[in-house]
Design a protein around this motif. Structure first.
Motif, PDB file in Angstrom:
ATOM      1  N   THR A 108       0.829  -1.207   0.000  1.00 47.54           N
ATOM      2  CA  THR A 108       0.000   0.000   0.000  1.00 47.54           C
ATOM      3  C   THR A 108       0.865   1.259   0.000  1.00 47.54           C
ATOM      4  O   THR A 108       1.645   1.481   0.928  1.00 47.54           O
ATOM      5  N   ASP A 109       0.704   2.109  -1.022  1.00 46.01           N
ATOM      6  CA  ASP A 109       1.499   3.335  -1.111  1.00 46.01           C
ATOM      7  C   ASP A 109       1.189   4.314   0.014  1.00 46.01           C
ATOM      8  O   ASP A 109       2.079   5.044   0.463  1.00 46.01           O
ATOM      9  N   THR A 110      -0.063   4.343   0.456  1.00 40.14           N
ATOM     10  CA  THR A 110      -0.435   5.319   1.489  1.00 40.14           C
ATOM     11  C   THR A 110       0.379   5.133   2.760  1.00 40.14           C
ATOM     12  O   THR A 110       0.690   6.105   3.448  1.00 40.14           O
ATOM     13  N   ARG A 111       0.755   3.885   3.086  1.00 38.58           N
ATOM     14  CA  ARG A 111       1.499   3.629   4.318  1.00 38.58           C
ATOM     15  C   ARG A 111       3.009   3.717   4.136  1.00 38.58           C
ATOM     16  O   ARG A 111       3.759   3.463   5.074  1.00 38.58           O
TER      17      ARG A 111
ATOM     18  N   GLU B 180      -4.585  10.251   7.102  1.00 42.11           N
ATOM     19  CA  GLU B 180      -3.375  10.180   7.931  1.00 42.11           C
ATOM     20  C   GLU B 180      -2.235  10.990   7.327  1.00 42.11           C
ATOM     21  O   GLU B 180      -1.535  11.728   8.028  1.00 42.11           O
ATOM     22  N   ASN B 181      -2.046  10.879   6.014  1.00 39.20           N
ATOM     23  CA  ASN B 181      -0.962  11.612   5.356  1.00 39.20           C
ATOM     24  C   ASN B 181      -1.220  13.120   5.327  1.00 39.20           C
ATOM     25  O   ASN B 181      -0.302  13.919   5.517  1.00 39.20           O
ATOM     26  N   TYR B 182      -2.480  13.517   5.102  1.00 40.94           N
ATOM     27  CA  TYR B 182      -2.818  14.941   5.120  1.00 40.94           C
ATOM     28  C   TYR B 182      -2.599  15.528   6.515  1.00 40.94           C
ATOM     29  O   TYR B 182      -2.087  16.647   6.659  1.00 40.94           O
ATOM     30  N   ASP B 183      -2.964  14.772   7.530  1.00 42.10           N
ATOM     31  CA  ASP B 183      -2.786  15.228   8.910  1.00 42.10           C
ATOM     32  C   ASP B 183      -1.307  15.388   9.240  1.00 42.10           C
ATOM     33  O   ASP B 183      -0.897  16.346   9.891  1.00 42.10           O
ATOM     34  N   TYR B 184      -0.497  14.447   8.758  1.00 42.40           N
ATOM     35  CA  TYR B 184       0.954  14.511   8.987  1.00 42.40           C
ATOM     36  C   TYR B 184       1.555  15.757   8.341  1.00 42.40           C
ATOM     37  O   TYR B 184       2.374  16.465   8.958  1.00 42.40           O
ATOM     38  N   LEU B 185       1.175  16.023   7.098  1.00 43.05           N
ATOM     39  CA  LEU B 185       1.707  17.193   6.395  1.00 43.05           C
ATOM     40  C   LEU B 185       1.325  18.490   7.109  1.00 43.05           C
ATOM     41  O   LEU B 185       2.155  19.391   7.259  1.00 43.05           O
ATOM     42  N   GLU B 186       0.082  18.577   7.561  1.00 43.99           N
ATOM     43  CA  GLU B 186      -0.379  19.780   8.248  1.00 43.99           C
ATOM     44  C   GLU B 186       0.360  19.987   9.571  1.00 43.99           C
ATOM     45  O   GLU B 186       0.800  21.104   9.880  1.00 43.99           O
ATOM     46  N   LYS B 187       0.525  18.927  10.349  1.00 44.48           N
ATOM     47  CA  LYS B 187       1.197  19.036  11.637  1.00 44.48           C
ATOM     48  C   LYS B 187       2.671  19.396  11.497  1.00 44.48           C
ATOM     49  O   LYS B 187       3.250  20.054  12.367  1.00 44.48           O
TER      50      LYS B 187
ATOM     51  N   LYS C 131      -8.887   2.661  14.852  1.00 42.95           N
ATOM     52  CA  LYS C 131      -7.439   2.697  14.641  1.00 42.95           C
ATOM     53  C   LYS C 131      -7.097   1.851  13.414  1.00 42.95           C
ATOM     54  O   LYS C 131      -7.507   0.697  13.313  1.00 42.95           O
ATOM     55  N   ASN C 132      -6.338   2.441  12.467  1.00 42.43           N
ATOM     56  CA  ASN C 132      -5.972   1.680  11.277  1.00 42.43           C
ATOM     57  C   ASN C 132      -4.721   0.843  11.537  1.00 42.43           C
ATOM     58  O   ASN C 132      -4.194   0.797  12.652  1.00 42.43           O
ATOM     59  N   LYS C 133      -4.214   0.185  10.508  1.00 44.98           N
ATOM     60  CA  LYS C 133      -3.096  -0.744  10.679  1.00 44.98           C
ATOM     61  C   LYS C 133      -1.808  -0.059  11.130  1.00 44.98           C
ATOM     62  O   LYS C 133      -0.965  -0.690  11.772  1.00 44.98           O
ATOM     63  N   SER C 134      -1.662   1.197  10.806  1.00 43.46           N
ATOM     64  CA  SER C 134      -0.454   1.925  11.211  1.00 43.46           C
ATOM     65  C   SER C 134      -0.602   2.571  12.585  1.00 43.46           C
ATOM     66  O   SER C 134       0.313   3.221  13.073  1.00 43.46           O
ATOM     67  N   GLY C 135      -1.777   2.411  13.203  1.00 41.92           N
ATOM     68  CA  GLY C 135      -2.003   2.961  14.538  1.00 41.92           C
ATOM     69  C   GLY C 135      -2.636   4.331  14.548  1.00 41.92           C
ATOM     70  O   GLY C 135      -2.838   4.917  15.617  1.00 41.92           O
ATOM     71  N   TYR C 136      -2.979   4.853  13.372  1.00 43.14           N
ATOM     72  CA  TYR C 136      -3.577   6.184  13.282  1.00 43.14           C
ATOM     73  C   TYR C 136      -5.064   6.115  13.623  1.00 43.14           C
ATOM     74  O   TYR C 136      -5.788   5.239  13.146  1.00 43.14           O
ATOM     75  N   LEU C 137      -5.517   7.041  14.450  1.00 43.91           N
ATOM     76  CA  LEU C 137      -6.925   7.083  14.849  1.00 43.91           C
ATOM     77  C   LEU C 137      -7.736   7.894  13.840  1.00 43.91           C
ATOM     78  O   LEU C 137      -7.455   9.059  13.598  1.00 43.91           O
ATOM     79  N   GLN C 138      -8.748   7.264  13.275  1.00 43.01           N
ATOM     80  CA  GLN C 138      -9.618   7.912  12.301  1.00 43.01           C
ATOM     81  C   GLN C 138     -11.001   8.098  12.902  1.00 43.01           C
ATOM     82  O   GLN C 138     -11.538   7.192  13.546  1.00 43.01           O
ATOM     83  N   THR C 139     -11.578   9.280  12.682  1.00 44.88           N
ATOM     84  CA  THR C 139     -12.895   9.597  13.219  1.00 44.88           C
ATOM     85  C   THR C 139     -13.931   9.600  12.101  1.00 44.88           C
ATOM     86  O   THR C 139     -13.723  10.228  11.055  1.00 44.88           O
TER      87      THR C 139
END
Length: 208
Positions: A79-82, A112-119, A175-183
């Motif tokens: 998976t490219d997203t991870r 998860e990736n959008y949140d990472y970029l913003e933070k 929680k997804n496979k990488s441990g990121y919490l999604q709402t």
């Protein structure tokens, strides 16, 4: 008793050890190759006969700037997203710098990736996975797609094509496979049901 003991020693225990070893080799993957345990079975490009190829392999990520390769990483997950976040962090660490911009195709688009970029204060130019599909006229004509339903932001309520209200019910966190919490916001009614992520609902509101 002797027969049962012999079966446990010669069958059950060796099988248990085999399963435990295989489970450790998986390492959060869903498959691995017996000839190369670090490789994962992935859907490869179609061959000349348009047959999908499921073969063991690796996911190689290459970062470029001004057409020059500045870094690469090899991942066992398909998976490219991870791979986006670890690849970005690895390249920055090796080069000893922090990127101001990150450009990637829709295959890397995820909450998860959008949140990472913003933070991390990185300007991301990354489409979300369904962007191209949603811009097509045929997609907008499908009135029973929940993405095309009218939304009332004040009432937190959708209206299905039959005119029935689909109100907000609850918020779910997973929680997804990488441990990121999604709402996720859950909307439901007797005649229709939709489950949409919180970020996607916000995008719908902005679009309206």
């Amino acid at each position: 008793m002797k027969k049962a003991k012999r079966q446990i020693e010669k069958d059950y225990l060796p099988r248990k050890e085999k399963y435990e070893k295989a489970n450790a080799t998986f390492n959060n993957r869903n498959s691995y190759s017996k000839t190369d345990e670090d490789a994962t079975f992935m859907r490869m490009k179609e061959d000349q006969m348009l047959n999908g190829q499921l073969k063991p392999g690796y996911n190689i990520q290459v970062g470029t700037e001004n057409n020059f390769v500045i870094g690469y990483d090899v991942f066992p997950n398909p998976t490219d997203t991870r791979t986006f976040i670890p690849h970005l962090e690895n390249v920055q660490k090796r080069l000893g710098c922090k990127f101001k911009f990150a450009i990637a195709d829709a295959g890397y688009g995820s909450e998860e990736n959008y949140d990472y970029l913003e933070k991390n204060e990185i300007t991301g130019i990354v489409k979300y996975t369904t962007y191209e599909k949603e811009t097509k006229r045929s997609f907008k004509k499908k009135t029973f797609n929940s993405e095309n339903w009218k939304y009332d932001a004040e009432q937190k309520e959708y209206t299905c094509p039959c005119g029935n209200p689909v109100p907000y019910r609850k918020t779910v966190t997973k929680k997804n496979k990488s441990g990121y919490l999604q709402t996720y916001e859950v909307y439901s009614a007797k005649t229709a049901k939709a489950v949409l992520s919180e970020s996607y609902v916000q995008n719908l509101n902005m679009a309206e």
